[in-house]
Design an enzyme around this catalytic site. Structure first.
Site, PDB file in Angstrom:
ATOM      1  CD  GLU A 303      24.080  -2.002  12.182  1.00  0.00           C
ATOM      2  OE1 GLU A 303      23.280  -2.228  11.120  1.00  0.00           O
ATOM      3  OE2 GLU A 303      24.548  -2.847  12.888  1.00  0.00           O
ATOM      4  CG  ASP A 307      20.693  -0.330   9.663  1.00  0.00           C
ATOM      5  OD1 ASP A 307      21.109  -1.622   9.234  1.00  0.00           O
ATOM      6  OD2 ASP A 307      20.853   0.026  10.979  1.00  0.00           O
ATOM      7  CB  SER A 555      23.315  -5.468  10.699  1.00  0.00           C
ATOM      8  OG  SER A 555      23.903  -5.227  11.918  1.00  0.00           O
TER       9      SER A 555
END
Length: 613
Positions: A303, A307, A555
């Site tokens: 994650e 990002d 995401s």
């Protein structure tokens, strides 16, 4: 004599259930008992509860109107965002509310020196025994047990005197009950399905991978198979070099133990943004947030690596602020990062909802023995690639948090949340039934769609996922993501339809009426619909744990959309203007319709449906 009678009444609760008192009215009730949990016993009457009474803020009925006045492009006040002090003073509970609650507590037998008001004037706290709280709230506390051995405490409903209810927003701990447990986890936490300890690794949640390793640097004619920063720039005609980076800001929220690896950033930058090798985000540690490196792999780093690699590359050279939230012991929830941006959102001693958030100070060994209230100015844009099932969020908790996003919008901050990866189902593919969150084996008539939160809040930008279809190019229309993940979306069971999307929702329901009844989803035509925008969320090339993998999920979509808004803010700031703030009224308006492409193909199935909504 009066004090003696009250004491006798409290003591009697240890052996007898409280009777409904005539002047009390139910304030909150749990919609359903949690599936998989068993009520095993009454909670001991002498146990201490840190009771927190959230006082109803004044003028909240004006929040939507005020936010529209600074956010709608047709408003003469567009872009005239408020100062933090103005927001605090305008919405703070009234003196009469504070007095009413303090008088209620003192009149029930609590000494004045036990009653404390938070510095933000938002909460009243009193440490009380279970017996005292049961008498005060006309309720019963029980211990619930899960087959894993985990325990929770709570009550099914609670009541307050009729003359008090308009002064109280919520009281905790009461009906707020987190029913999810991760098998084998000592802390019973789950990322993106359990709102408590949001960063906990789980292969079932967060961004997904199909296991494909990328060995060679892809080219632009392969964007249907491999998404890179150059693919996104070409796909969205997104070519801009920022000019006002010192005056602009972009925040990415991550929840510990999820963390980036420095070597992964450099591996990615070496291949896709060579001038950034060695660059790192600016770390803001919220309630002990730490970029841990002891546990590595896709579930621990996927994650955060995703990002940051894409947010940093797409906004280069804009500095990125990493809002790393939660220590390694207690973890964190959504309220914790909001506390850091707005000190008035903190409760006494930084406490939040125990079954939703991390509670600080954390005095456990290795815990963060402090608070993080109002430690950073809100960034102009914040992207959060985490979420929970709306059904897990008690209404008062969800509404209070949603209003906080509205206040951030008044300040000029754009808040984006990913919409989820399971179509009309909830995070981890869970649907609803008549008794709670479950995934029943019956047919469609036994299942209800499971909207996601906070994306269902009308004061945030909910971001869904699209894909470039196989054999297509960056010049061809995208479709809703149907590779590995299905873009989350639906209609809220809590929040009403905001005025800015009334025309869009009405048109959708009339032109494309879903073939389901009110038993499956909120088809009233008066509910908040989401997502608001979508961006590509399939086949991302991401450096994770020393190698490139293909990654899928909303995401990815949220930080990419946040990057584009950050660059729009840069152009405005360079021209002497302010940030765009809450963008939903603008993106739904006719003036900006030409800026977006309608996604007219693809589905978001789930909950025993083939096509979803």
């Amino acid at each position: 004599m009066r004090a003696l009678l009250q004491l006798l009444a409290v003591c009697a609760l240890a052996s007898a259930a409280p009777s409904r008192r005539a002047n009390h009215v139910v304030h909150e009730r749990r919609a359903a008992e949690p599936v998989g949990w068993t009520k095993v016993r009454r909670l001991e009457a002498d146990k201490t509860l840190p009771l927190r009474i959230g006082m109803r803020q004044q003028n909240l009925h004006m929040l939507d109107e005020l936010l529209m006045s600074v956010s709608h492009p047709d408003s003469p006040s567009y872009g005239q965002h408020w100062t933090p002090d103005r927001v605090l003073d305008f919405f703070a509970p009234s003196d009469s509310t504070i007095a009413a609650i303090k008088n209620w507590l003192s009149g029930t037998g609590f000494a004045d020196d036990r009653i404390r008001v938070s510095s933000s004037k938002g909460w009243v706290e009193v440490n009380a025994t279970v017996g005292e709280v049961e008498w005060l709230l006309d309720t019963e506390y029980h211990v619930y047990e899960h087959p894993s051995g985990a325990e929770r405490i709570g009550c099914h409903e609670y009541s307050v005197p009729d003359h008090i209810r308009d002064h109280v927003e919520m009281i905790k701990p009461t009906v707020h009950f987190n029913p999810r447990v991760l098998e084998g986890s000592k802390r019973q936490i789950r990322k993106r399905a359990n709102p408590n300890h949001l960063g906990q690794p789980s292969g079932a949640n967060g961004p997904k991978t199909n296991g494909v390793k990328v060995e060679a640097k892809p080219s632009l004619d392969q964007c249907d198979q491999f998404i890179t920063p150059d693919c996104l720039r070409a796909l969205y005609n997104f070519h801009y070099t920022p000019k006002a980076t010192s005056k602009n800001s972009y925040g990415i929220v991550e929840f510990t133990p999820q963390a980036f690896l420095a070597d992964d950033l450099d591996l990615f930058f070496t291949n896709f943004s060579s001038s950034q090798v060695g660059q790192r985000p600016t770390l803001v540690s919220i309630v002990g947030g730490v970029v841990q490196t002891e546990e590595t792999g896709f579930d621990d780093n996927g994650e955060s690596d995703l990002d940051l690699e894409y947010a940093m590359a797409l906004t280069n050279p804009q500095p990125i602020t990493l809002l790393q939230t939660g220590d390694l012991v207690e973890g964190a929830g959504f309220d914790n990062w909001l506390d850091a941006l707005d000190g008035s959102f903190c409760t006494f001693e930084g406490g939040d909802v125990p079954d939703q958030d991390g509670i600080y100070p954390d005095t456990a060994p290795g815990g963060f023995d402090g608070t993080s209230c109002g430690i950073i100015k809100p960034p102009n844009v914040v992207s959060i690639s985490y979420g929970q099932d709306e059904g897990q969020a008690p209404h008062a908790y969800a509404i209070r948090q949603c209003n906080e996003y509205g206040k951030l919008g008044l300040l000029g901050t754009t808040v984006l949340y990913s919409s989820g990866d399971n179509g009309v189902a909830g995070f981890d593919g869970v649907c609803q039934n008549s008794t709670g969150l479950d995934d029943p084996s019956g047919g469609l008539d036994e299942i209800r769609f499971n909207p996601g939160f906070p994306g269902s809040c009308s004061f945030v930008v909910s971001v869904g996922a699209t894909q470039i279809n196989s054999g297509s190019t960056v010049n061809d229309p995208e479709s809703a993501s149907e590779r590995i993940i299905f873009s989350g979306g639906g209609f809220s069971d809590i929040f009403p339809m905001p005025s800015y999307q009334a025309a869009a929702v009405s048109s959708f329901l009339k032109t494309h009426p879903p073939p389901y009844s009110a038993a499956q989803f909120n088809n009233s035509g008066k509910a908040r619909g989401f997502p608001d925008l979508s961006a590509n969320g399939a086949n991302y090339v991401v450096a994770v744990a020393g190698e490139f993998e293909l990654v899928f999920g909303t995401s990815a979509s949220s930080p990419v959309m946040g990057s584009m808004i950050t660059m729009i803010n840069d152009a405005r700031i360079a021209a002497g203007k302010g940030p765009v703030g809450f963008i939903n009224p603008a993106i739904y308006s006719a003036k900006f319709a030409h800026a977006f492409n309608d996604i007219t193909s693809g589905t978001n199935p789930g909950c025993s449906t083939l096509h979803g909504l």
